[in-house]
Design a protein around this motif. Sequence first.
Motif, PDB file in Angstrom:
ATOM      1  N   LEU A   1       0.542  -1.272  -0.143  1.00  0.00           N
ATOM      2  CA  LEU A   1      -0.052   0.364   0.255  1.00  0.00           C
ATOM      3  C   LEU A   1       0.739   0.650   0.134  1.00  0.00           C
ATOM      4  O   LEU A   1       0.461   2.148  -1.096  1.00  0.00           O
ATOM      5  CB  LEU A   1      -0.805  -0.213   1.313  1.00  0.00           C
ATOM      6  N   ALA A   2       1.841   0.962   0.877  1.00  0.00           N
ATOM      7  CA  ALA A   2       2.963   2.336   0.786  1.00  0.00           C
ATOM      8  C   ALA A   2       3.480   3.207  -0.700  1.00  0.00           C
ATOM      9  O   ALA A   2       3.270   4.230  -1.070  1.00  0.00           O
ATOM     10  CB  ALA A   2       3.523   2.178   2.206  1.00  0.00           C
TER      11      ALA A   2
ATOM     12  N   VAL B   1       0.498   6.429  10.728  1.00  0.00           N
ATOM     13  CA  VAL B   1       1.080   4.619  11.270  1.00  0.00           C
ATOM     14  C   VAL B   1       0.636   3.565   9.752  1.00  0.00           C
ATOM     15  O   VAL B   1      -0.309   3.178   9.065  1.00  0.00           O
ATOM     16  CB  VAL B   1      -0.071   3.994  12.170  1.00  0.00           C
ATOM     17  N   ALA B   2       1.995   3.149   9.554  1.00  0.00           N
ATOM     18  CA  ALA B   2       2.036   2.570   8.588  1.00  0.00           C
ATOM     19  C   ALA B   2       2.085   0.879   9.148  1.00  0.00           C
ATOM     20  O   ALA B   2       1.516   0.079   8.149  1.00  0.00           O
ATOM     21  CB  ALA B   2       2.934   2.692   7.900  1.00  0.00           C
ATOM     22  N   GLU B   3       2.513   0.728  10.169  1.00  0.00           N
ATOM     23  CA  GLU B   3       2.479  -0.354  10.701  1.00  0.00           C
ATOM     24  C   GLU B   3       2.513  -0.523  12.021  1.00  0.00           C
ATOM     25  O   GLU B   3       3.260   0.152  13.001  1.00  0.00           O
ATOM     26  CB  GLU B   3       3.465  -1.261  10.022  1.00  0.00           C
TER      27      GLU B   3
ATOM     28  N   ARG C   1       5.000   6.468   8.478  1.00  0.00           N
ATOM     29  CA  ARG C   1       4.990   6.577   7.668  1.00  0.00           C
ATOM     30  C   ARG C   1       6.076   7.804   7.473  1.00  0.00           C
ATOM     31  O   ARG C   1       6.105   8.079   8.169  1.00  0.00           O
ATOM     32  CB  ARG C   1       4.081   6.921   6.508  1.00  0.00           C
ATOM     33  N   PRO C   2       6.985   7.498   6.184  1.00  0.00           N
ATOM     34  CA  PRO C   2       7.960   7.887   5.566  1.00  0.00           C
ATOM     35  C   PRO C   2       8.120   9.737   6.266  1.00  0.00           C
ATOM     36  O   PRO C   2       8.795  10.374   6.703  1.00  0.00           O
ATOM     37  CB  PRO C   2       8.640   7.422   5.049  1.00  0.00           C
ATOM     38  N   GLU C   3       6.547  10.395   5.371  1.00  0.00           N
ATOM     39  CA  GLU C   3       6.551  11.885   5.134  1.00  0.00           C
ATOM     40  C   GLU C   3       6.170  12.214   7.016  1.00  0.00           C
ATOM     41  O   GLU C   3       5.963  12.789   7.384  1.00  0.00           O
ATOM     42  CB  GLU C   3       5.435  12.099   4.551  1.00  0.00           C
ATOM     43  N   ASP C   4       5.524  11.325   7.703  1.00  0.00           N
ATOM     44  CA  ASP C   4       5.358  11.676   9.397  1.00  0.00           C
ATOM     45  C   ASP C   4       6.477  10.987  10.474  1.00  0.00           C
ATOM     46  O   ASP C   4       6.187  11.033  11.127  1.00  0.00           O
ATOM     47  CB  ASP C   4       4.314  10.549   9.308  1.00  0.00           C
TER      48      ASP C   4
END
Length: 540
Positions: A281-282, A459-461, A483-486
């Motif tokens: 998804l990312a 939150v990605a994971e 997430r990388p941007e956060d």
Amino acid sequence: MQQHAVSEFPLTIPALITPRAEKLYAGRPVVSRVGTALHRSTWGEVVHRARRLAGALDQLGIRPGDRVATFAGSTHRHLEAYLAVPSMGAVLHTVNINLAAEQVAYIVDHADDAIVLCDRSLLADWRRVEPHLSRARRVVLLPDTDDTTHDGDALDYETLLAAAEPMATWPAVAEDAPAHTSYTTGTTGLPKGVVYTHRSTVLQSFCTGLADAEGLGSSETLLALVPLALSQVGLPFAAALHGTALVLPGRDLSPAGVCELVEKERPTVAVGFGAALPGLLAHWRAERPDLSSVRRMVCGGSPVARPISRAFEEEVGFPIVQVFGMTETSGHGSFSKLPADVGDDPSEETLGYYATSQGRPLPLVEMRIADDTGTEQPWDGRTMGELQVRGPWVARAYAQEGARPDKFMDGWLRTGDVAVIDALGYVRIVDRMKDLVKSDGEWISSLRVEEELLGHPAVAEAAVVAVPDARTGERPLACVVLRPEDDGSVTGEQLREFLAGRLAPTWVPDTVEPVAELPRTSIGKTDKKTLRARYGAGRA
């Protein structure tokens, strides 16, 4: 009165599955990634080469009942072994290439494998296994790289096939004879062997084509993201039986590699592990690859959180269909197709069947939830118990070890999962028994806390584990990958505040710790055993 009876016909791979691929669906495509290149073939060519492989193995002394190990990625040559080895009466043993060398040696010795078919690119890994073996095994190298240097006494796969006479007639095989075998990942002890018969493989392959299961057929193209090194899923057998075009990813299961294959080969259905979905998804959000050919993605291995399912449905454009399965159930035993009882209009209720349920038991499979005494619990969608399964492709014992009471009860497989079943027969996994958090007498579902964390846009994971607590016995601790941007913009305390409005106060973890990545098992699941060891002594 004259009695009539239907013909008795053996339910075996050489009698039913291989001939259909060879005759009825000979022209259907089989595409595999070998290294960085794509190899294009057909089911007819795959079976022809499988006959040559069977002839070559026969010349090497392999006889019915002998074990043939594979140590290889998902390519057309590995697929040829899938059909050749069981069809000649031998037993295919697909070895998980991500296990430690000592574990690989243990299962090769335990299965008593006679020979190993090894990808050339994995030869160095196999050489690290050999010192731990009880005896040496002959090695046949599958050329998946441009390297053609000779390596000791290893044999070359293509040279053997070129010199072999194809096995023109498959030998008669009993339907209850072993066809292939797979081992558990060994995360809670030594790996355990499960042997699948010809009959169980044929029955499951038929079931995979049903509309209320994967719905595989000759008009579908399947992207098999579950590695061929894990034969318990049985997808190649089902694809061969139903004439499904097959796309194999080699060893590149990265989000970029998967999306590249989708764009080039346009599969209609993909089957993989739920643990890979956050990364996929990312990547899609960042690169926007064209995944429009995919109508559905079937996922097992671990429950998929509702926010992930919703994102694929609403953003990417196809549903995530959950199944329940494990090595002991020969891949899967349930499938989550939307029930007619609730209609097909998009709603929280209908999405819930995709997003939070592992589906209904497949035909011929029975499921129940039971308490510690084995007493069956009601199907009310609320009462929890251990999920137990039985059926014609469900293990009833382990190879050479029998039916251990902690895994088998009165003919039922004890899955170790805590679940509820609703009135329509839909199963929802609440947690693994070992992952539940017992805090001051209250059971806290780690999966529920993870799902709420994944509802936060940063939150990605997420992974939640139990850590010791002097007052309550255990408390939940959460690790999150942002997430990388956060990254760096959200703190653990802010995430705790986010959870406070969504969970009971006792369910909110005392610690929410951002981490760079989560540890993984050999099949890509979050390795909670490692997290418990890492944070068990309060080293957050």
